[in-house]
Enzyme design. Structure first.
Site, mmCIF file in Angstrom:
data_model
loop_
_atom_site.group_PDB
_atom_site.id
_atom_site.type_symbol
_atom_site.label_atom_id
_atom_site.label_comp_id
_atom_site.label_asym_id
_atom_site.label_seq_id
_atom_site.Cartn_x
_atom_site.Cartn_y
_atom_site.Cartn_z
ATOM 1 N N HIS A 118 0.786 -1.135 -0.001
ATOM 2 C CA HIS A 118 0.075 -0.014 0.130
ATOM 3 C C HIS A 118 0.912 1.282 -0.067
ATOM 4 C CE1 HIS A 118 -4.355 -1.347 0.692
ATOM 5 N NE2 HIS A 118 -3.545 -2.462 0.584
ATOM 6 N N ILE B 90 -5.065 -1.728 -5.794
ATOM 7 C CA ILE B 90 -5.930 -2.861 -6.224
ATOM 8 C C ILE B 90 -6.903 -2.989 -5.204
ATOM 9 C CG2 ILE B 90 -5.486 -5.237 -6.719
ATOM 10 C CD1 ILE B 90 -4.034 -3.772 -8.829
ATOM 11 N N ASP C 221 -5.176 -17.627 3.345
ATOM 12 C CA ASP C 221 -4.573 -18.993 2.895
ATOM 13 C C ASP C 221 -5.416 -20.111 3.974
ATOM 14 O OD1 ASP C 221 -3.658 -21.640 2.752
ATOM 15 O OD2 ASP C 221 -1.654 -21.049 2.248
#
Length: 309
Positions: free
Chosen positions: A51, A144, A228
């Site tokens: 970021h 993003i 994950d």
């Protein structure tokens, strides 16, 4: 827009050899100690670097506090790890006052976060300077979003001098860390009974059911889910195996297996962890070199959350 090579030639591997030779050890010890107390720290520091570097380049502009700064944009409200960078800076200021930039500390801390969680040990050059500009208005055009298409992501990565390969490889950062439920609930719709129904058919149904249990309707906005689902605290290539099983948490993860070229890269990295680690080292080096400031451009902040004087 910044290219990865604009000022990266000013960086060097021995930048602090004379002025602060123990800087890397001080950063690594700070990150390790913080991570032992809070295992979520490595993922937060890695996200913090992304970021930072994508907005104004790798100049620690994301660390600045105040009205209208990058930190105030909704995309950055959930960022963490700031106290770790501040802690490392305080230690370094004792031994090497007004010498080491916050931008370098952040880049080194993110690098160490990968190694501490089992990832590759890599060398990155230093010599970045801290930016003086931090504006919330610069965040949205450069960051993003988790709902982005491959084309949208690729466009932003290209503007930073990063390739489609880099996009896939650096997405592997999602092998550690967690996300707030709101970051992926666009893949579901809530029905009148307060239950969520899957609308993104690219997501594995069993995994989707698991997510709705972890993020029931009306859940606290602070509720989080591991990026994950299998090895959330281990930097490994399992993220890519998860993608192949259609269990990518974000829409921006799942799109990587809907395109033939990116799908092939995902498959290669899923099959060979050493390949992922070697590729990560190259792409991470490019990431940490985006739009770096050098010479008279920028400053060495005394405190990471505020510009000097």
């Amino acid at each position: 827009m910044f290219s990865s090579s604009s000022s990266s030639s000013s960086l060097s591997f021995d930048f602090y050899a004379a002025s602060c030779p123990s800087v890397e050890l001080m950063v690594k010890n700070t990150v390790r100690q913080a991570s032992e107390l809070d295992p979520s720290i490595p993922g937060k520091l890695l996200r913090l670097l992304f970021h930072d570097c994508f907005v104004e380049g790798c100049d620690a502009s994301v660390l600045l506090q105040g009205n209208g700064t990058e930190r105030t944009d909704p995309a950055n409200i959930s960022l963490g790890g700031f106290p770790v960078i501040d802690s490392a800076k305080r230690v370094i200021e004792i031994f090497c006052p007004q010498t080491v930039s916050c931008a370098d500390i952040l880049a080194l801390a993110a690098r160490d976060s990968v190694q501490i969680t089992g990832g590759p040990e890599i060398q990155i050059p230093t010599g970045r300077r801290d930016g003086r500009v931090s504006a919330a208005s610069n965040v949205r055009p450069n960051i993003i979003d988790t709902s982005f298409s491959l084309d949208e992501m690729s466009k932003i990565f290209n503007s930073k001098g990063l390739s489609l390969d880099d996009l896939v490889i650096l997405s592997g950062a999602h092998t550690i860390g967690s996300a707030h439920c709101s970051a992926f609930m666009d893949r579901f719709k809530a029905n009148p009974k307060g239950k969520f129904t899957l609308i993104d058919t690219s997501l594995d149904k069993d995994y989707a059911d698991q997510l709705t249990k972890q993020c029931p309707a009306g859940a606290s906005s602070s509720s989080t889910v591991n990026n994950d689902p299998q090895t959330p605290l281990q930097f490994d290539n399992n993220y890519f195996k998860v993608l192949l099983a259609h269990k990518g948490l974000f829409q921006s993860d799942s799109v990587l297996v809907r395109n033939e070229r990116t799908m092939n890269i995902v498959a290669e990295l899923a099959n060979d962890q050493n390949r992922f680690f070697d590729s990560w080292a190259v792409s991470f080096l490019k990431l940490t070199s985006i739009g770096v400031k050098a010479g008279d451009d920028g400053e060495i902040r005394q405190t990471c959350s505020a510009t000097n004087g």
